[in-house]
Design an enzyme around this catalytic site. Sequence first.
Site, short mmCIF file in Angstrom:
data_model
loop_
_atom_site.label_atom_id
_atom_site.label_comp_id
_atom_site.label_asym_id
_atom_site.label_seq_id
_atom_site.Cartn_x
_atom_site.Cartn_y
_atom_site.Cartn_z
N SER A 30 -39.26 -28.51 71.69
CA SER A 30 -39.25 -29.90 72.60
C SER A 30 -39.36 -29.63 74.06
O SER A 30 -38.71 -28.25 74.28
CB SER A 30 -37.93 -30.65 72.14
N GLY A 31 -40.10 -30.11 75.07
CA GLY A 31 -39.92 -29.83 76.23
C GLY A 31 -38.76 -29.93 77.26
O GLY A 31 -38.60 -29.07 77.96
N GLN B 73 -33.19 -25.99 69.93
CA GLN B 73 -32.25 -25.50 70.58
C GLN B 73 -32.64 -24.23 70.58
O GLN B 73 -31.89 -23.35 71.31
CB GLN B 73 -30.87 -25.86 70.26
N CYS C 247 -26.41 -37.79 70.97
CA CYS C 247 -27.26 -38.45 70.22
C CYS C 247 -26.57 -39.26 69.14
O CYS C 247 -27.31 -40.24 68.47
CB CYS C 247 -28.10 -37.38 69.28
N THR D 156 -54.46 -40.00 72.76
CA THR D 156 -55.03 -39.21 73.99
C THR D 156 -53.85 -38.24 74.44
O THR D 156 -52.89 -38.50 74.69
CB THR D 156 -55.35 -40.44 75.00
N1 PLP Z 1 -33.50 -31.18 67.06
C1 PLP Z 1 -32.33 -30.65 67.93
C2 PLP Z 1 -31.78 -29.63 67.21
C3 PLP Z 1 -32.11 -31.32 68.88
O1 PLP Z 1 -31.00 -30.92 69.79
C4 PLP Z 1 -32.77 -32.30 69.36
C5 PLP Z 1 -32.48 -33.33 70.46
O2 PLP Z 1 -31.29 -33.08 71.28
C6 PLP Z 1 -33.99 -32.92 68.70
C7 PLP Z 1 -34.32 -32.24 67.38
C8 PLP Z 1 -34.78 -33.99 69.16
O3 PLP Z 1 -35.64 -33.51 70.33
P1 PLP Z 1 -36.09 -34.60 71.22
O4 PLP Z 1 -35.11 -35.24 72.30
O5 PLP Z 1 -37.47 -33.96 71.94
O6 PLP Z 1 -36.80 -35.71 70.45
#
Ligand code: PLP
Length: 379
Positions: free
Chosen positions: A201-202, A181, A324, A239
């Site tokens: 993360s993209g 984040q 999540c 790959t």
């Molecule tokens: N770490 C944090 C602080 C996040 O907010 C998130 C996703 O919400 C992740 C890790 C996980 O990333 P990804 O969704 O790319 O697996």
Amino acid sequence: MDNLIYFDYAATTPVKQEAVNAVTDALRQFGNPSSRYAYARQAAQRVKEDREAVAGAFGCAPAELFFTSCGTESDNWALRRGAELNRRRGKHIVTTSLEHAAVLETCRDLERQGYEVTYLKPERAGRITADQLTAALRPDTVLVSMMLVNNETGVILPVAECVRAVKAADPAILFHCDGVQGFLKTPEPLVRLGADLVAVSGHKVGAPKGIGALYIKKGVRLRPLLAGGGQEEGLRSGTEATAQIAGFAAAVRATMADPDRLERTAAIKEYTLSKVKEAVPKLEIISQGDAPHICAVTLPGYKSEVVVRVLGDRGVCVSSGSACHRGRPSHVFAAMGLPKPWLDGALRLSFSPDSTREEADKLVSALKDAADSLFTTLS
Ligand code: PLP
């Protein structure tokens, strides 16, 4: 959906047009970067340039940046392989109870494998100090994992200070940071944190889902998580996801070309919070967030899942804590010791530099209507 009023940019972001174009191009150029003929070498060259772009935004050398499938994979790799790097020293890990499930669930798994994990507790505002961290270190500590920006409160943890404190106490302790984040959402390039490992993360920065990266500081000898064909310098087999990588790099380039994005994001968050406080006096602010894009509020005594659904029916997207944890109360807000009515009503609002005042006004009016029409468990 037409008329979408989106305030959930911490959950995911719309894919930038530049990324869509780059993905489409890369899908057409379908060569496998590991093949030896000229057509495939074009794909390899493209991955090289894309790695340079992402590494450039991170502030590291391209050789220190490894593409993965997501932030979760990067966190898993860092923790699982980082913990075993110093196996002979011991099996103690320090992290915080504020971490994302990608870190917490990996730690729980490591506990089942015989590691001992100390979870640092935040104070009421969701902060953790370097003193707390150093007090938890032991002679058998092998790894510290601390996130940069909390995904539910927007609080920035003092990672750079903590890295210095940990390395001063014992340079052999490995420091991992979940920077998911924080990447492109904080003013400094993440390499300046000084951590050994950083996950990004993209899809939080305008790239498609399914692409992430792990920064591994030069000299840190992390073993791969996946066994296979030895792509990514032998460290991350599989790959290369050329199209996702192209989308990631294009999103990063487009973001970097917008230098006042953080100020614009902070300004729209401030506007929204002031308007919502005025319109809905019973709404309380849990955290204004240090990072420009996230804040947390609560309608004490309301059920946040119901509020989220009612808002959603009007096309207004916000999150009840993190996207999540599927209806369970947020472990972050619980760790902060919020009273139950506050936990029940907690909402995360998250912003983009392109969020407008008009959208914010619609969010505020939807929140006001929800607060006026729904029942609380109080009274
Ligand atoms: N770490 C944090 C602080 C996040 O907010 C998130 C996703 O919400 C992740 C890790 C996980 O990333 P990804 O969704 O790319 O697996």
